[in-house]
Design an enzyme around this catalytic site. Structure first.
Site, PDB file in Angstrom:
ATOM      1  N   LYS A 144       0.841  -1.206   0.000  1.00 54.55           N
ATOM      2  CA  LYS A 144       0.000   0.000   0.000  1.00 54.55           C
ATOM      3  C   LYS A 144       0.874   1.255   0.000  1.00 54.55           C
ATOM      4  O   LYS A 144       0.681   2.163  -0.818  1.00 54.55           O
ATOM      5  CB  LYS A 144      -0.927   0.010   1.215  1.00 54.55           C
ATOM      6  N   ASP A 162      -6.609   1.261   1.031  1.00 54.21           N
ATOM      7  CA  ASP A 162      -6.676   1.520   2.471  1.00 54.21           C
ATOM      8  C   ASP A 162      -8.060   1.123   2.964  1.00 54.21           C
ATOM      9  O   ASP A 162      -8.844   0.516   2.217  1.00 54.21           O
ATOM     10  CB  ASP A 162      -6.352   2.991   2.782  1.00 54.21           C
TER      11      ASP A 162
END
Length: 273
Positions: A144, A162
């Site tokens: 991420k 997220d």
């Protein structure tokens, strides 16, 4: 009096049955949602303040388990003391911890920051690498974080999964996956690669401002007609408007230094909230 004939099945009743969405219909609906969001948020951007790849990398690591606002309020002091990887690699852990304390989990984060800065100094000549396979080898950096840095500091398309992104794409039935990497892979197949980075920003913007976790503002949502989860939140338009956050709700955003086209107010510095 004779017996009544059996009632004929209503055509309307048949039409209320929901047919499974075809792959083509899913792709079309997903891309239309993206287009609609691009009109609502033409100014969508990363909500972390940064001036170079190193600052974005550090800010993204700090953003775990806290708000971008808190990170943005903390990083000016942090980068004034440690402007480059070489400086942060040589940091006194206790002094670094004290500066980043407002972001929470400061001991673990300080260890990651010193570790990644040391790796940048020793293995990458003090520069943040522009490849995912290199970024994920740095302490505290997962896929991420790597995609955030690649998409926003290097212009390499990537999808950032997220909590907001995962929640919304499941509500929209783009995927049923829970694992971030599987979510990323399935959503990526719905869009051209060139859209991945901006799609991530738009979805996150929408999740923070309108499509909240506990009480979505359904009645104030521009993509309500395209959303399978419409009705999970407040559908009354006036009540829904009161649930809007940040610039849509008339409040400051998360960046102390937002982009020039941002229509809201800059966030206040630490202690001035």
């Amino acid at each position: 009096m004779g017996e009544r004939e059996p009632a004929k099945k209503s055509k309307t009743a048949k039409s209320t049955k929901t047919k499974p969405e075809s792959r083509l219909a899913l792709v079309r609906r997903a891309r239309r949602i993206n287009r609609e969001l691009s009109e609502v948020y033409p100014y969508a951007h990363p909500e972390l303040d940064f001036e170079n790849p190193f600052q974005l990398l550090v800010a993204t690591v700090l953003s775990a388990q806290t708000t971008d606002l808190r990170v943005n309020q903390t990083t000016p002091d942090l980068f004034a003391v440690y402007p480059a990887p070489e400086d942060m690699a040589a940091a006194n852990p206790e002094e670094l911890e004290q500066i980043i304390r407002p972001t929470g989990f400061f001991r673990a984060k300080a260890k990651s920051l010193i570790g990644l800065s040391t790796a940048l100094r020793d293995r990458f000549g003090g520069e943040v690498p522009g490849r995912l396979e290199d970024l994920v080898t740095l302490p505290g950096v997962g896929r991420k974080t790597a995609n955030v840095v690649l998409g926003n500091a290097f212009g390499v398309p990537g999808i950032t999964v997220d909590t907001h992104f995962g929640r919304l794409v499941r509500r929209w039935k783009w995927t049923e996956q829970e694992d971030p990497e599987k979510v990323e892979a399935e959503v990526a197949e719905l869009f051209p690669k060139s859209e991945w980075t901006m799609l991530s920003h738009r979805v996150v913007f929408h999740g923070r401002r309108v499509c909240h976790s506990r009480k979505p503002a359904c009645g104030a949502c521009a993509i309500a007609p395209l959303c399978p989860a419409y009705g999970e939140g407040e559908t009354d338009p006036e009540k829904a408007k009161k649930l809007l956050k940040y610039e849509l709700g008339g409040a400051p955003g998360q960046r102390l230094k937002p982009p020039p086209d941002y229509p809201g107010k800059p966030a206040p510095p630490l202690g001035a909230e």
